[in-house]
Structure formats: structure tokens, C-alpha cells
Design a protein around this motif. Structure first.
Motif, PDB file in Angstrom:
ATOM      1  N   ALA A   1      -8.263   6.161  10.952  1.00  0.00           N
ATOM      2  CA  ALA A   1      -8.568   6.082   9.526  1.00  0.00           C
ATOM      3  C   ALA A   1      -7.684   7.031   8.721  1.00  0.00           C
ATOM      4  O   ALA A   1      -7.229   6.694   7.616  1.00  0.00           O
ATOM      5  CB  ALA A   1     -10.035   6.407   9.287  1.00  0.00           C
TER       6      ALA A   1
ATOM      7  N   ALA B   1      -4.248   5.437   8.499  1.00  0.00           N
ATOM      8  CA  ALA B   1      -4.245   4.307   7.573  1.00  0.00           C
ATOM      9  C   ALA B   1      -4.269   4.794   6.130  1.00  0.00           C
ATOM     10  O   ALA B   1      -3.570   4.258   5.266  1.00  0.00           O
ATOM     11  CB  ALA B   1      -5.428   3.394   7.849  1.00  0.00           C
ATOM     12  N   GLY B   2      -5.074   5.799   5.864  1.00  0.00           N
ATOM     13  CA  GLY B   2      -5.122   6.350   4.511  1.00  0.00           C
ATOM     14  C   GLY B   2      -3.801   6.969   4.095  1.00  0.00           C
ATOM     15  O   GLY B   2      -3.369   6.843   2.941  1.00  0.00           O
TER      16      GLY B   2
ATOM     17  N   GLU C   1      -1.484   4.088   3.305  1.00  0.00           N
ATOM     18  CA  GLU C   1      -1.845   3.396   2.067  1.00  0.00           C
ATOM     19  C   GLU C   1      -1.482   4.188   0.820  1.00  0.00           C
ATOM     20  O   GLU C   1      -1.342   3.617  -0.259  1.00  0.00           O
ATOM     21  CB  GLU C   1      -3.342   3.102   2.057  1.00  0.00           C
ATOM     22  CG  GLU C   1      -3.716   1.962   2.955  1.00  0.00           C
ATOM     23  CD  GLU C   1      -5.200   1.698   2.954  1.00  0.00           C
ATOM     24  OE1 GLU C   1      -5.907   2.233   2.081  1.00  0.00           O
ATOM     25  OE2 GLU C   1      -5.649   0.959   3.831  1.00  0.00           O
ATOM     26  N   ARG C   2      -1.334   5.492   0.956  1.00  0.00           N
ATOM     27  CA  ARG C   2      -0.984   6.329  -0.188  1.00  0.00           C
ATOM     28  C   ARG C   2       0.343   5.893  -0.802  1.00  0.00           C
ATOM     29  O   ARG C   2       0.438   5.641  -2.003  1.00  0.00           O
ATOM     30  CB  ARG C   2      -0.892   7.782   0.279  1.00  0.00           C
ATOM     31  CG  ARG C   2      -0.500   8.756  -0.792  1.00  0.00           C
ATOM     32  CD  ARG C   2      -0.344  10.118  -0.189  1.00  0.00           C
ATOM     33  NE  ARG C   2       0.685  10.092   0.834  1.00  0.00           N
ATOM     34  CZ  ARG C   2       1.573  11.058   1.012  1.00  0.00           C
ATOM     35  NH1 ARG C   2       1.517  12.126   0.266  1.00  0.00           N
ATOM     36  NH2 ARG C   2       2.482  10.970   1.935  1.00  0.00           N
TER      37      ARG C   2
ATOM     38  N   THR D   1      -1.152  -3.503   0.859  1.00  0.00           N
ATOM     39  CA  THR D   1      -2.034  -2.346   0.738  1.00  0.00           C
ATOM     40  C   THR D   1      -3.156  -2.408   1.772  1.00  0.00           C
ATOM     41  O   THR D   1      -3.574  -1.388   2.311  1.00  0.00           O
ATOM     42  CB  THR D   1      -2.623  -2.281  -0.683  1.00  0.00           C
ATOM     43  OG1 THR D   1      -1.553  -2.243  -1.624  1.00  0.00           O
ATOM     44  CG2 THR D   1      -3.469  -1.042  -0.857  1.00  0.00           C
ATOM     45  N   VAL D   2      -3.660  -3.582   2.063  1.00  0.00           N
ATOM     46  CA  VAL D   2      -4.785  -3.737   2.988  1.00  0.00           C
ATOM     47  C   VAL D   2      -4.324  -3.743   4.449  1.00  0.00           C
ATOM     48  O   VAL D   2      -5.113  -3.477   5.350  1.00  0.00           O
ATOM     49  CB  VAL D   2      -5.558  -5.028   2.637  1.00  0.00           C
ATOM     50  CG1 VAL D   2      -6.658  -5.303   3.618  1.00  0.00           C
ATOM     51  CG2 VAL D   2      -6.125  -4.920   1.235  1.00  0.00           C
TER      52      VAL D   2
ATOM     53  N   PRO E   1      -2.657  -1.682   6.512  1.00  0.00           N
ATOM     54  CA  PRO E   1      -2.947  -0.553   7.417  1.00  0.00           C
ATOM     55  C   PRO E   1      -4.416  -0.442   7.807  1.00  0.00           C
ATOM     56  O   PRO E   1      -4.737   0.148   8.833  1.00  0.00           O
ATOM     57  CB  PRO E   1      -2.516   0.673   6.618  1.00  0.00           C
ATOM     58  CG  PRO E   1      -1.545   0.176   5.638  1.00  0.00           C
ATOM     59  CD  PRO E   1      -1.979  -1.210   5.299  1.00  0.00           C
ATOM     60  N   GLU E   2      -5.319  -0.998   7.021  1.00  0.00           N
ATOM     61  CA  GLU E   2      -6.738  -0.933   7.366  1.00  0.00           C
ATOM     62  C   GLU E   2      -7.052  -1.733   8.622  1.00  0.00           C
ATOM     63  O   GLU E   2      -8.074  -1.496   9.261  1.00  0.00           O
ATOM     64  CB  GLU E   2      -7.593  -1.439   6.214  1.00  0.00           C
ATOM     65  CG  GLU E   2      -7.808  -0.426   5.127  1.00  0.00           C
ATOM     66  CD  GLU E   2      -8.497   0.836   5.624  1.00  0.00           C
ATOM     67  OE1 GLU E   2      -9.447   0.728   6.416  1.00  0.00           O
ATOM     68  OE2 GLU E   2      -8.077   1.922   5.216  1.00  0.00           O
ATOM     69  N   THR E   3      -6.194  -2.682   8.977  1.00  0.00           N
ATOM     70  CA  THR E   3      -6.433  -3.433  10.206  1.00  0.00           C
ATOM     71  C   THR E   3      -6.373  -2.515  11.427  1.00  0.00           C
ATOM     72  O   THR E   3      -7.000  -2.806  12.443  1.00  0.00           O
ATOM     73  CB  THR E   3      -5.415  -4.567  10.363  1.00  0.00           C
ATOM     74  OG1 THR E   3      -4.091  -4.023  10.371  1.00  0.00           O
ATOM     75  CG2 THR E   3      -5.556  -5.578   9.249  1.00  0.00           C
TER      76      THR E   3
ATOM     77  N   VAL F   1      -7.704   0.487  11.590  1.00  0.00           N
ATOM     78  CA  VAL F   1      -9.046   1.057  11.733  1.00  0.00           C
ATOM     79  C   VAL F   1     -10.008   0.008  12.275  1.00  0.00           C
ATOM     80  O   VAL F   1     -10.848   0.302  13.134  1.00  0.00           O
ATOM     81  CB  VAL F   1      -9.537   1.609  10.376  1.00  0.00           C
ATOM     82  CG1 VAL F   1     -10.917   2.211  10.512  1.00  0.00           C
ATOM     83  CG2 VAL F   1      -8.566   2.638   9.829  1.00  0.00           C
ATOM     84  N   ILE F   2      -9.900  -1.209  11.800  1.00  0.00           N
ATOM     85  CA  ILE F   2     -10.761  -2.278  12.307  1.00  0.00           C
ATOM     86  C   ILE F   2     -10.504  -2.505  13.787  1.00  0.00           C
ATOM     87  O   ILE F   2     -11.440  -2.682  14.577  1.00  0.00           O
ATOM     88  CB  ILE F   2     -10.546  -3.568  11.486  1.00  0.00           C
ATOM     89  CG1 ILE F   2     -11.007  -3.347  10.051  1.00  0.00           C
ATOM     90  CG2 ILE F   2     -11.262  -4.741  12.118  1.00  0.00           C
ATOM     91  CD1 ILE F   2     -10.607  -4.447   9.099  1.00  0.00           C
TER      92      ILE F   2
END
Length: 84
Positions: free
Chosen positions: A35, A38-39, A42-43, A67-68, A70-72, A74-75
Motif C-alpha cells: 500500500a 502504491a501510494g 500514485e503521487r 492513477t488506479v 498501482p492499486e492493483t 495492493v489488491i
């Protein structure tokens, strides 16, 4: 000196067979680091996406996907924890 270090390592490994980090703590650390990464990604992506959208409204979809993305990570980390 090397013999002393090897003897110390052998002693520690023989007297403490338990893992250094419990499995639940290791899982939490893995998801937390994913996380954080990813954050951090995303910055910069979010700032660039907002700049691109400010210049051209047609870039909204592309900016949202990037933008979304990098959240993959964490998933995926959460899925791996629940599978294992």
C-alpha cells in the motif's frame, strides 16, 4: 572472528526454532508495504494526470486508468494473503 559469528548464529538458530516474525505480522507488513508503494507511485501519476486533464479533457479516462493501476498491487497482495 568468523568462527565466533558462526557459533553465535548456530546457537541462536538452535535455541529459538520459532520464526522471527509471526505469520500474521508478516502478512500485515506485506500489505502495508504494498500500500505504501502504491501510494508513492500514485503521487506522481495523479499530479501528471491532473495536469494532462487540465490541458485536454479527453485525457480523463486515460488519467483515471493510470492513477488506479498501482492499486492493483495492493489488491493482489490481499488476494495472496487470503489464498495462502
Amino acid at each position: 572472528m568468523l568462527e565466533l559469528i558462526m557459533a553465535l548464529v548456530t546457537f541462536v538458530l538452535q535455541t529459538n526454532p520459532a520464526p522471527a516474525i509471526p505469520p500474521t505480522a508478516a502478512a500485515a507488513l506485506a500489505v502495508g508495504l504494498a500500500a505504501f508503494g502504491a501510494g508513492y507511485a500514485e503521487r506522481g501519476i495523479g499530479a501528471a494526470a491532473v495536469g494532462a486533464i487540465a490541458e485536454d479533457d479527453d485525457m480523463f479516462g486515460r488519467g483515471l486508468i493510470l492513477t488506479v493501476l498501482p492499486e492493483t498491487l495492493v489488491i493482489l497482495a490481499l488476494v495472496v494473503i487470503f489464498v495462502v
